[in-house]
Design a protein around this motif. Structure first.
Motif, short mmCIF file in Angstrom:
data_model
loop_
_atom_site.label_atom_id
_atom_site.label_comp_id
_atom_site.label_asym_id
_atom_site.label_seq_id
_atom_site.Cartn_x
_atom_site.Cartn_y
_atom_site.Cartn_z
N ASP A 178 6.01 3.20 -3.83
CA ASP A 178 4.82 3.91 -4.31
C ASP A 178 3.95 3.01 -5.19
N ARG A 179 4.54 1.98 -5.75
CA ARG A 179 3.77 1.13 -6.68
C ARG A 179 3.17 -0.09 -6.00
N ILE A 180 3.93 -0.80 -5.15
CA ILE A 180 3.42 -2.05 -4.59
C ILE A 180 3.20 -1.98 -3.07
N GLY A 181 3.50 -0.86 -2.46
CA GLY A 181 3.22 -0.73 -1.04
C GLY A 181 4.45 -0.49 -0.19
N ARG A 182 4.23 0.12 0.96
CA ARG A 182 5.34 0.47 1.86
C ARG A 182 5.89 -0.76 2.57
N LYS A 183 5.01 -1.67 2.98
CA LYS A 183 5.42 -2.80 3.81
C LYS A 183 6.45 -3.69 3.12
N LYS A 184 6.21 -4.03 1.85
CA LYS A 184 7.11 -4.94 1.14
C LYS A 184 8.51 -4.35 1.00
N VAL A 185 8.56 -3.06 0.74
CA VAL A 185 9.86 -2.41 0.57
C VAL A 185 10.61 -2.35 1.89
N LEU A 186 9.91 -2.02 2.98
CA LEU A 186 10.58 -1.96 4.27
C LEU A 186 11.10 -3.32 4.71
N SER A 209 0.22 11.12 -2.18
CA SER A 209 0.42 9.71 -1.87
C SER A 209 0.94 8.90 -3.06
N ARG A 210 0.72 9.37 -4.28
CA ARG A 210 1.14 8.59 -5.45
C ARG A 210 2.66 8.55 -5.59
N THR A 211 3.36 9.63 -5.19
CA THR A 211 4.82 9.68 -5.32
C THR A 211 5.50 10.03 -4.01
N ARG A 212 4.83 9.88 -2.90
CA ARG A 212 5.37 10.32 -1.61
C ARG A 212 6.68 9.62 -1.26
N PHE A 213 6.71 8.31 -1.38
CA PHE A 213 7.90 7.55 -1.00
C PHE A 213 9.10 7.97 -1.86
N THR A 214 8.90 8.03 -3.18
CA THR A 214 10.00 8.36 -4.09
C THR A 214 10.54 9.76 -3.83
N GLN A 264 -6.05 3.01 0.71
CA GLN A 264 -7.16 3.88 0.34
C GLN A 264 -6.90 4.70 -0.93
N ARG A 265 -5.69 4.65 -1.45
CA ARG A 265 -5.39 5.44 -2.64
C ARG A 265 -6.33 5.08 -3.79
N PRO A 266 -6.90 6.08 -4.46
CA PRO A 266 -7.85 5.79 -5.55
C PRO A 266 -7.20 5.19 -6.79
N ASP A 267 -5.88 5.25 -6.89
CA ASP A 267 -5.19 4.68 -8.06
C ASP A 267 -4.61 3.31 -7.78
N VAL A 268 -4.93 2.74 -6.60
CA VAL A 268 -4.43 1.41 -6.24
C VAL A 268 -5.54 0.38 -6.41
N VAL A 269 -5.27 -0.66 -7.18
CA VAL A 269 -6.22 -1.74 -7.40
C VAL A 269 -5.53 -3.07 -7.10
#
Length: 464
Positions: free
Chosen positions: A90-98, A392-397, A228-233
């Motif tokens: 949820d913090r750095i992206g789905r791809k890196k974790v997978l 989307s902010r906590t979906r993975f967790t 596209q998440r508004p809290d991701v920079v």
């Protein structure tokens, strides 16, 4: 900080082609297949050979218990992995974790295949086995959740259910592949060959699958929803205090979008997802685990009949899973959930009558029917519905935790309770009653849940 957030909101996401979607779909299917293959390889090895090669200095019964205990520790590690990698995803992206989870699972499974045995290094052998099992479980705890999130966030809205169901097909693929490998080994090798070197082959063969999966995921693009998440920079989610500072200076629209995601009280969506998961996992524990042993022990049929029934039922699942995904896209998640859970409730006693009839066709039909309606059908819906329930902010967790916690509770309690009740009553009816209870839990959860089909997955807040 505010300017960065606004820029992130205004920047269009990277375009995703059909090829990108195909790569994501194959990656999700392959990762889930690998997860279930690794666990099935281990569970079969634990039951067949590990008590003899890693715990030879104890009685056969104690050796089997110790071997199965090493299997069980993986589930503890799965829960830890769900929390750790879920938050990271949820913090750095789905791809890196997978990418990390597939490496952990594949490397640990391969290393099991080259472990020295007890005869070579003594007590250190089972210790290393437990360590590798923990690493394997740690990675697997977020694999199916991450694959589900990635596929759901990649999929076109109108085909989200169908494409997300590929994750469910991965479970069938992995289980069947592992079972087939062990079946071949048992058929062509003597016991001496199996114990000396044959048991290593399935674990070593998984290395080739890992290499392909790692290559595939290296070139996989990040989830378009995460971008596209508004809290991701700059590819990283802002911390809560950073988002709060942006809200304080943003205009009303921008502030409300961000506030909806971080100020919403969590819990409702999680418990609904837990209920959806509990029914499917509970039915799975009864049908795929308990009934296999119950039939072989208590009914006058061949010992291979219940396992063959699971294989045939799983093969039928390759049609069931995508069809249920399509129905969910056509009629909505709630309608199909309510229908499947109702059908499982109504069919519980007829299915058990077929299974306990003592005839091979009855066992085959009953097991296949129960598996496809009460387990695989619900699993197909679960893949997309749980992802749509969460913001989307906590979906993975939240998805990873709901899947692992629900699975552990249901599959740990179910077979033990079923064994106790059938022993006390001397009858099969408690199994049917438990199928009904599990299915009613899913029915109530689906009834209370909102319809999630077509929901905007970029929204930060949960559906409820």
């Amino acid at each position: 900080m505010k300017d960065s957030v606004i820029a992130a909101q205004q920047t269009p996401s990277a375009q995703r082609t059909t090829r990108d979607l195909t790569r994501a779909a194959v990656s999700g299917w392959l990762g889930t297949a690998m997860e279930f293959m690794d666990f099935q390889l281990y569970s079969l090895a634990a039951a067949i050979v590990f008590n003899k090669i890693f715990f030879p200095d104890v009685s056969p019964a104690i050796g089997l218990i110790a071997a199965m205990a090493t299997y069980g520790v993986g589930y503890v590690a799965r829960l830890a992995g769900a929390v750790y990698f879920g938050r990271m995803g949820d913090r750095i992206g789905r791809k890196k974790v997978l990418y990390l989870t597939i490496l952990l699972m594949g490397a640990s499974t391969t290393l099991i295949g080259i472990l020295p045995t007890y005869a070579t290094i003594g007590i250190l052998a089972p210790v290393l086995l437990v360590v590798l099992r923990l690493v394997q479980g740690f990675g697997a705890g977020a694999e199916i959740a991450g694959a589900t999130v990635m596929l759901t966030e990649y999929a076109p809205v109108r085909r989200r259910g169908l494409i997300s169901s590929l994750v469910s097909l991965g479970t069938n693929s992995g289980t069947l592949a592992a079972s087939a490998l062990w079946a071949v080994l048992l058929a062509v090798l003597s016991e001496e060959q199996l114990l000396s070197w044959g048991w290593r082959l399935p674990f070593l063969l998984s290395f080739a699958l890992m290499i392909f999966a790692v290559w595939l995921r290296r070139s996989l693009k990040e989830s378009p929803v995460f971008e596209q998440r508004p809290d991701v920079v700059d590819g990283v989610a802002l911390a809560r205090d950073e988002v709060e500072s942006v809200i304080a200076t943003a205009d009303s629209h921008e502030g409300s979008v961000l506030a909806a995601g971080i100020r919403q009280r969590k819990g409702k969506a999680f418990f609904l997802a837990l209920g959806l998961r509990f029914g499917q996992a509970g039915n799975s524990g009864l049908i795929q685990t308990f009934l296999v042993g119950y039939i072989a022990t208590n009914l006058a049929v061949g010992r291979s009949v219940p396992t063959d029934a699971i294989v045939y039922g799983s093969l039928a699942g390759f049609a069931t899973v995508p069809v249920i995904g399509l129905l969910g896209d056509r009629f909505g998640r709630r309608a199909v959930y309510l229908t499947l859970s109702s059908l499982t409730t109504v069919l519980a006693f007829p299915v058990m009558l077929l299974i306990t009839s003592g005839s091979t066709p009855g066992v085959m039909i009953g097991m296949a029917l129960g598996l496809n309606v009460g387990v695989l059908g619900l699993f197909s819906l679960e893949s997309v519905t749980m992802a749509e329930l969460f913001g989307s902010r906590t979906r993975f967790t939240q998805l990873a935790l709901a899947k692992e916690l629900g699975g552990i509770l249901a599959t740990a309690i179910g077979p033990v309770l079923a064994a106790t009740l059938t022993a006390v009553t001397g009858s099969w009816w408690p199994i049917a009653a438990m199928l009904i209870v599990y299915s009613l839990i899913t029915f109530v959860s689906a009834y209370l849940a909102p319809e999630t089909r077509g929901r905007d997955l970029v929204r930060l807040e949960d559906a409820v």
